[in-house]
Every structure is written in C-alpha cells, then in structure tokens.
Scaffold this motif. Structure first.
Motif, mmCIF file in Angstrom:
data_model
loop_
_atom_site.group_PDB
_atom_site.id
_atom_site.type_symbol
_atom_site.label_atom_id
_atom_site.label_comp_id
_atom_site.label_asym_id
_atom_site.label_seq_id
_atom_site.Cartn_x
_atom_site.Cartn_y
_atom_site.Cartn_z
ATOM 1 N N UNK A 128 0.855 -1.185 0.000
ATOM 2 C CA UNK A 128 0.000 0.000 0.000
ATOM 3 C C UNK A 128 0.887 1.229 0.000
ATOM 4 N N UNK A 129 0.306 2.362 -0.334
ATOM 5 C CA UNK A 129 1.033 3.625 -0.337
ATOM 6 C C UNK A 129 0.705 4.423 0.907
ATOM 7 N N UNK A 130 1.733 5.083 1.424
ATOM 8 C CA UNK A 130 1.570 5.887 2.644
ATOM 9 C C UNK A 130 0.406 6.862 2.526
ATOM 10 N N UNK A 131 0.225 7.447 1.324
ATOM 11 C CA UNK A 131 -0.833 8.450 1.172
ATOM 12 C C UNK A 131 -2.233 7.844 1.131
ATOM 13 N N UNK A 132 -2.324 6.496 1.089
ATOM 14 C CA UNK A 132 -3.632 5.846 1.110
ATOM 15 C C UNK A 132 -4.092 5.524 2.526
ATOM 16 N N UNK A 133 -3.221 5.770 3.488
ATOM 17 C CA UNK A 133 -3.551 5.410 4.866
ATOM 18 C C UNK A 133 -4.626 6.339 5.421
ATOM 19 N N UNK A 134 -5.647 5.736 6.009
ATOM 20 C CA UNK A 134 -6.734 6.502 6.615
ATOM 21 C C UNK A 134 -6.615 6.350 8.119
ATOM 22 N N UNK A 135 -6.592 7.488 8.814
ATOM 23 C CA UNK A 135 -6.470 7.382 10.263
ATOM 24 C C UNK A 135 -7.843 7.424 10.914
ATOM 25 N N UNK A 136 -8.006 6.601 11.903
ATOM 26 C CA UNK A 136 -9.222 6.572 12.713
ATOM 27 C C UNK A 136 -8.769 6.956 14.117
ATOM 28 N N UNK A 137 -8.821 8.263 14.454
ATOM 29 C CA UNK A 137 -8.260 8.701 15.735
ATOM 30 C C UNK A 137 -8.827 7.959 16.949
ATOM 31 N N UNK A 138 -10.085 7.571 16.866
ATOM 32 C CA UNK A 138 -10.701 6.871 17.994
ATOM 33 C C UNK A 138 -10.685 5.364 17.822
ATOM 34 N N UNK A 139 -10.030 4.865 16.783
ATOM 35 C CA UNK A 139 -10.089 3.430 16.515
ATOM 36 C C UNK A 139 -11.527 3.042 16.187
ATOM 37 N N UNK A 140 -11.897 1.812 16.459
ATOM 38 C CA UNK A 140 -13.275 1.339 16.270
ATOM 39 C C UNK A 140 -13.710 0.674 17.562
ATOM 40 N N UNK A 141 -14.973 0.757 17.940
ATOM 41 C CA UNK A 141 -15.408 0.022 19.135
ATOM 42 C C UNK A 141 -15.016 -1.454 19.032
ATOM 43 N N UNK A 142 -14.251 -1.929 20.004
ATOM 44 C CA UNK A 142 -13.770 -3.309 19.958
ATOM 45 C C UNK A 142 -12.337 -3.381 19.461
ATOM 46 N N UNK A 143 -11.898 -2.348 18.728
ATOM 47 C CA UNK A 143 -10.540 -2.289 18.187
ATOM 48 C C UNK A 143 -10.006 -0.868 18.352
ATOM 49 N N UNK A 144 -10.074 -0.395 19.574
ATOM 50 C CA UNK A 144 -9.689 0.997 19.841
ATOM 51 C C UNK A 144 -8.227 1.266 19.537
ATOM 52 N N UNK A 145 -7.397 0.213 19.591
ATOM 53 C CA UNK A 145 -5.960 0.422 19.371
ATOM 54 C C UNK A 145 -5.608 0.477 17.885
ATOM 55 N N UNK A 146 -6.550 0.138 17.011
ATOM 56 C CA UNK A 146 -6.291 0.185 15.570
ATOM 57 C C UNK A 146 -6.640 1.563 15.056
ATOM 58 N N UNK A 147 -5.646 2.369 14.823
ATOM 59 C CA UNK A 147 -5.903 3.747 14.432
ATOM 60 C C UNK A 147 -5.488 4.064 13.003
ATOM 61 N N UNK A 148 -4.958 3.061 12.293
ATOM 62 C CA UNK A 148 -4.563 3.308 10.907
ATOM 63 C C UNK A 148 -5.030 2.151 10.046
ATOM 64 N N UNK A 149 -5.699 2.500 8.935
ATOM 65 C CA UNK A 149 -6.251 1.502 8.042
ATOM 66 C C UNK A 149 -5.961 1.858 6.596
ATOM 67 N N UNK A 150 -6.066 0.857 5.734
ATOM 68 C CA UNK A 150 -6.079 1.117 4.290
ATOM 69 C C UNK A 150 -7.293 0.393 3.720
#
Lengths: 79, 143
Positions: B17-39
């Motif tokens: 993946x490309x760095x510029x495709x990374x989407x940040x989720x500042x709050x993560x997701x309920x159940x996955x609060x520690x996951x703050x970066x997705x593509x």
C-alpha cells in the motif's frame, strides 16, 4: 469502580477535560450533561456494546467467503 | 509514492500500500480501539466489497460496502459535530461505508447500518458513527 452521590446541579470531573453534570431527575430518569473534547466518543452503553459486539463478529467472520457474497450481489435480481 | 507493505492475518499475504492511502481513525473502532490506521483494499474478485485493513496494532480486516448499493434510501443522521470532528468541508469529502458480517449460508450475510463508517477522503480520516435511530439495523440483510 468509584461510586459518587451527587445532587441536581452538581458535577463530576474526570481527568482534566471531562465534566459530567446532573441536570434533572424525573422519576427514574436522569438527564446528564457531558462536557468533553470532540476526540472522546460518548454513547449510551448498550448501543456502544452492540456495535462493539458486531464489529468483533464481523472481524472474525468467514471473510474467505466474501467472493461468494460478491457473486450473489452482482447477479441481476429477477423480479 | 512511498510503498509499504503489511502481512495480513491468516492468509499470510503481504499487501502493498502507499503511505498516502492510509486513513487514520483517531478513535479506533469500538472493539478495536488500538487500531488507528487503516487502508482500503479493493480486489476485483470481491467487488463491490472492499477490505478495511488495519496496518498497526491488532491485525483486523473488515469487509465493507457502500450501503447505497443495496439500500438506496439509506440516510443516517450525521451531526454537524461528527462532520466537524472529521474536518469535512465539502459533501464531496465524504465517503460512507458499512461493515459486513459474512454468515453461513452466505446469502444471509448482513451489514451494520447502525454503525456506519464515515470517512473524509480529502483528510484521510475516519470514524465509526453510532446511529441511534431505530430504523437502522445492526444486521441488515444485504441480499
């Protein structure tokens, strides 16, 4: 777990950015005002719990069958 | 273009993946609060579904889909606060997806209309909204 007792109009402070104020009490229902930064998500517990549960089920679900779901979805519907 | 890669769960694939495709989720997701970066990964075999793959923390891969494809009248109430939090300026910034749960049989697979994903494409930021409207189901049939 900390349990506090407050009267209407009184507040509770959590950390340095969150304040909870008891607004009104009507029968068994309590109206609460929450002052918190935008970065803190606030939800009714049971609803939050539902979303959390479904996220976990979705993440663990048979994603290897996604191709089969996609095929079915792509099929034109016969009315 | 900055190319990176991540090892995905189970299948042992390495996804580029490309760095510029990374989407940040500042709050993560309920159940996955520690996951703050997705593509978001698109594979022709799975169209119109996409993968939302976490690239940090726990390896999480969620199937997602544009809800309008199976529910054209889907219109969740999105507050000004929600839009402000994601720094949305124009309607064209917004992308809406819902998370899919693949079930057995697959024809009974569902999507979570109560917790849609709101993404600001321009700012590459997202969050999961909780719609407390009784009209939208946690497990809405896709087919």
């Amino acid at each position: 777990m900390l349990v506090l007792t407050r009267k209407i109009g009184e507040s509770i402070r959590i950390g340095d950015q969150i304040k909870i104020t008891i607004m009104e009490v009507e029968g068994r229902t309590i109206k609460i005002a929450i002052d918190a930064p935008r970065s803190v998500a606030i939800h009714r517990e049971e609803v939050y719990h539902k979303i959390l549960g479904e996220n976990q089920v979705a993440a663990a679900s048979g994603n290897h069958d996604l191709g089969a779901v996609a095929s079915l979805l792509r099929q034109p519907k016969i009315d | 273009m900055c190319e990176k890669s991540v090892q995905t769960q189970g299948r042992g694939e390495v996804l580029g993946y490309n760095e510029e495709d990374v989407i940040s989720f500042p709050g993560g997701l309920p159940g996955f609060e520690e996951c703050k970066k997705f593509v978001i990964i698109s594979v022709p075999e799975y169209e119109p579904f996409h993968w939302l793959q976490s690239i940090e923390g726990k390896q999480v891969r969620l199937a997602i889909i544009n809800p309008l494809l199976f529910k054209p009248d889907y219109n969740p109430k999105i507050s000004r606060e929600d839009l402000h939090q994601l720094e949305v300026k124009e309607p064209t910034d917004l992308l809406l997806y819902v998370i899919v749960t693949v079930r057995q049989p697959v024809s009974e697979s569902t999507a979570n209309l109560m917790g849609p994903l709101l993404i600001n494409l321009r700012k590459k930021m997202g969050c999961q909204l909780i719609i407390e409207d009784n009209a939208y189901s946690l497990r809405a049939r896709i087919l």
